[in-house]
Design an enzyme around this catalytic site. Structure first.
Site, PDB file in Angstrom:
ATOM      1  N   HIS A  56       0.837  -1.213   0.000  1.00 13.24           N
ATOM      2  CA  HIS A  56       0.000   0.000   0.000  1.00 13.24           C
ATOM      3  C   HIS A  56       0.871   1.262   0.000  1.00 13.24           C
ATOM      4  CE1 HIS A  56      -3.645   2.373   1.222  1.00 13.24           C
ATOM      5  NE2 HIS A  56      -2.704   3.164   1.736  1.00 13.24           N
ATOM      6  N   GLU A  57       1.768   1.350   0.960  1.00 12.48           N
ATOM      7  CA  GLU A  57       2.598   2.559   1.052  1.00 12.48           C
ATOM      8  C   GLU A  57       3.541   2.658  -0.142  1.00 12.48           C
ATOM      9  OE1 GLU A  57       1.608   4.705   3.043  1.00 12.48           O
ATOM     10  OE2 GLU A  57       0.397   3.435   4.355  1.00 12.48           O
ATOM     11  N   HIS A  59       1.796   4.538  -2.831  1.00  8.40           N
ATOM     12  CA  HIS A  59       1.929   5.996  -2.648  1.00  8.40           C
ATOM     13  C   HIS A  59       3.319   6.462  -3.098  1.00  8.40           C
ATOM     14  CE1 HIS A  59      -1.785   6.924  -0.557  1.00  8.40           C
ATOM     15  NE2 HIS A  59      -1.581   6.033   0.378  1.00  8.40           N
ATOM     16  N   GLU A 105      -4.519   7.938  -3.031  1.00  5.63           N
ATOM     17  CA  GLU A 105      -5.004   6.676  -2.478  1.00  5.63           C
ATOM     18  C   GLU A 105      -5.308   5.684  -3.594  1.00  5.63           C
ATOM     19  OE1 GLU A 105      -4.805   6.200   0.632  1.00  5.63           O
ATOM     20  OE2 GLU A 105      -5.924   4.338   0.961  1.00  5.63           O
TER      21      GLU A 105
END
Lengths: 504, 504
Positions: free
Chosen positions: B267-268, B271, B297
């Protein structure tokens, strides 16, 4: 004194903003030396330069000068020893000093230093002095320019020495160094005429994790507060204050050598104990920090050498060390270990040098700095000048520049000049202060031999740490010891300790 | 256009200084969440406030406004799509926005947020909402004040929503959410009527070291560049850009759960791929960063869900995972593992929720934010309102506030309002963008099934990442997909994936 309270509040608010910018810059520098990925280097250098430039701009704002002027009658009304008077005096000293250098120059210098540090960190393992040479040439230029902003100096290095060690200049340092040298050289000769101590016990394999754990346990007993600090790894160990309540240390670990991490840990912890011990009401002002590099170094050397290289310390800790590293130390006697950690030899690396030869390393650097600033030594000739000085003073020559003029970060992460004298001033002062501590609290040595450090720590906190920069270094030395800088206690300490070790 | 070049250079220099201050503040925030000792908290909060206040002061300087005005003829002379035009437009948008809020207010807010974060970090494990309540009440006050600086809003949350997701407001988000909800609720009901998937295989013991190593290997294959980034541990994972060339991610590891660290890592990394992919010439300007929270996001969810929770991804990686954790996965089939990582259930924790129920968690928070800002919900009643909403929407109730209204850091480390809608906007957009990527490059799914991500990464970089904030979110969505925000691709994705998993 109508309005003095308001003016003092305004001054403190302005100083707090400056201190926040400096603290922020310290966080960035800490990260740069510990965790930053290489891709961050160029933005980081610029960010630090921006912060330092802003701090400088804000500190040298004419409004600060006006407040200082306006507060003079208030200072005159206070006892000399009043904290407010000391704060205003210290701020004034720094104001007079900093207003001589334009903020844009400081920003340039920081950005250049930050770039140079990155280049050095890559060039050093490759033994590539040529790569860093143009950067160092620019550093020398900038260092000379910086010195020239200050008028009325006797020697071009004087302003830079004075920044680090208030009250000292090239001639006074040279005088002290010459006196010390005349007593040290015969001592080194007598000792090195004997067979070398056997330090193979220190050159075994020691797990990083166990080394760090042992060091942390010891400095926690010294009084280092991990709730207001932490320890990380870096290339070149340092202590840094990121804000009140956040005083960090770094170390480097060699798994094939016990001495590296342990003594750098107790050394940096000594610096940190000083900073953690400053009167918390000084936070955010120029009083919040050690008073000079030399006095700072005296505290790192106190805890590194006078405490953690002493026989008494290991009478308590050696059994614990044997317990932590049974395979390595089970069959090594305390005597052998104690001789190993105090092995005297003509060696190449300052940070690994023993107490007796250490100051010769410092004197070489100090003289090279002066020669570069005087224009007598070109940067391109530094590697060879370094080798020649080591040959002359220590009788050895490094096989490369990694262990020659690229070994210390200082010139590559800041400026040239005024950088090295503090190490020897610190050694001298460590013994001068310690002998006063023992005079006042004669139980200190026997407490150390029981792993107790509370009396020593309390005495240092009471007499040195709490004051931060309230007193200048000369004032503090006078106040604590009743006299000026004095090499006698240091020579006495060396003669007594090494006299016993080498049956002189 | 005489002088336009000089004026643009001056504007860029000013923006660079602002960006340096913001980058420095990001370093301080990163350190606060990863390594800072607790003693550093109070100085750190003040330091960050000082930096943000200075950044705000410098950005909102009247000279910046003047430069922007002076540059209007230059903008008019450029093609719409020119980078300079985009830079000036983006700067103008931000200038108009930021000049409405006084710098001292921003400083207050940051300092308060930083204090609140520390209190929350201590109070949360103790389930002590009362302790953090007065801080959160002040946060709500400050959030309302902040919104009120912006005039002409329809709903008090609109300015805060607009800060995060340009072009959106409470009414438009409510409309999208209502439509999505009407399709999601029946899907959740159908799936949760079936027996729960068995995810015991994920709840074994997994060494931290191995988990981190596996995650790092995967995101390196995605294209995350560790020379310009790093990964550390924290309480609440985040991505942060500390400067161009330094985009870091954090994670948290549970040794008794495989999913936590791995999916927060991907997830990160999503980003971070966005930030690492921005056109490097935008560094130090308002164009250097993702264009909105929702679009940001969308990228984290792309890499976390559409990629690393897909069947194809694990066709390639499951054998590697079995190799890394043989004891845990040797006898677990790919089918079982795939069902486990996509287990749908009515649960308490947003960050651990599956894709199908996740948006219901977001909608609860979004409505509670609106109610607090409207003054309909007092902070003291938040814990119970939280429990009641979970009971109503998800049919479950947390046994405490740790897993209730204290689970997310957002309100405790910033302001209230505009914080949560981006998570669901991101989910919607992830599918909308991904379907365009696959339309353009039909081989993407089969490449993912071979552990190849270059086509997907290149398409995203080309169409989204490189542009940074050159286009507003509505412009970018229109440009990339030829239409506005559209929930259909997302519902299609969910129906297809979960229809197959649950044979609907």
């Amino acid at each position: 004194m109508a309005g003095a309270v308001e003016k003092l509040v305004e001054l403190k608010n302005r100083l707090l903003e400056v201190s926040d910018l400096e603290g922020a810059s310290a966080v960035l520098a800490w990260d740069q030396s510990t965790y930053m990925p290489s891709g961050g280097a160029s933005a980081r250098g610029r960010q630090m330069a921006t912060l330092m430039c802003l701090a400088q701009e804000k500190f040298t704002d004419a409004a600060v000068g006006q407040l200082l002027d306006d507060l003079q009658p208030y200072v005159a009304s206070l006892p000399d020893d009043h904290d407010d008077a000391a704060l205003i005096r210290a701020t004034q000293r720094r104001y007079q000093r900093d207003t001589q250098v334009p903020p844009a120059f400081i920003a340039n210098l920081y950005e250049h230093a930050s770039q140079t540090y990155q280049i050095w960190a890559e060039a050093r393992p490759a033994n590539d002095f040529k790569r860093v040479q143009p950067y160092l040439e620019r550093t020398l230029d900038l260092s000379r320019q910086m010195a020239e902003f200050y008028t009325g100096y006797e020697h071009i290095a004087d302003p830079l020495i004075g920044l680090a060690d208030y009250g000292m200049k090239a001639s006074s340092v040279r005088r002290v160094f010459a006196e010390l040298r005349s007593q040290l050289v015969p001592l080194v000769e007598t000792i090195t005429a004997q067979p070398l101590a056997d330090d193979t016990c220190l050159k075994q394999n020691f797990s990083e994790h166990e080394q760090l754990a042992f060091g942390r346990k010891v400095i926690e007993r010294f009084g280092y507060d991990f709730n207001s600090g932490r320890q990380d790894k870096t290339h070149h160990p340092f202590m840094t204050k990121l804000g009140s309540g956040d005083v960090r240390i770094t170390t480097r670990v060699k798994e094939n050598s016990f001495a590296e991490a342990f003594f750098s840990t107790t050394h940096e912890a000594g610096h940190a104990l000083y900073e953690q011990g400053v009167n918390p009401t000084y936070a955010g002002t120029p009083l919040d920090g050690g008073t000079s590099n030399g006095v700072h170094e005296s505290q790192s050397r106190t805890w590194e050498n006078l405490v953690s290289r002493s026989r008494g310390f290991w009478e308590h800790y050696y059994p614990e060390l044997q317990h932590a590293f049974p395979a390595q130390f089970k069959s090594v006697s305390l005597d052998t270990f104690y001789r190993a950690i105090n092995k005297v030899q003509r060696s190449l690396i300052r940070t690994e040098a023993d107490e007796v030869t250490y100051n010769l390393h410092v004197m070489i650097r100090f003289e090279l700095e002066l020669q570069m600033l005087e224009g007598q030594l070109a940067v391109k000739d530094l590697p060879e000048a370094w080798h020649a000085a080591y040959q002359a003073d220590l009788g050895i020559r490094a096989p490369n520049d990694i262990n020659g003029c690229m070994q210390d970060v200082h010139w590559y992460g800041g400026h040239i000049g005024g950088v090295f004298q503090a190490y020897t001033l610190g050694n001298i002062l460590s013994a001068q202060f310690f002998s006063e501590a023992v005079k006042a609290q004669p139980a200190i040595p026997s407490e150390i031999a029981q792993g107790q450090f509370a009396s020593l720590h309390a005495w240092l906190k009471e007499n040195i740490y709490q004051h931060g920069s309230k007193y200048t270094a000369p004032e503090l030395i006078e106040r604590v010891t009743g006299r000026g800088l004095d090499i006698d206690p240091y020579m006495q300490y060396l003669r007594s300790k090494y006299g016993e070790l080498y049956q002189l």
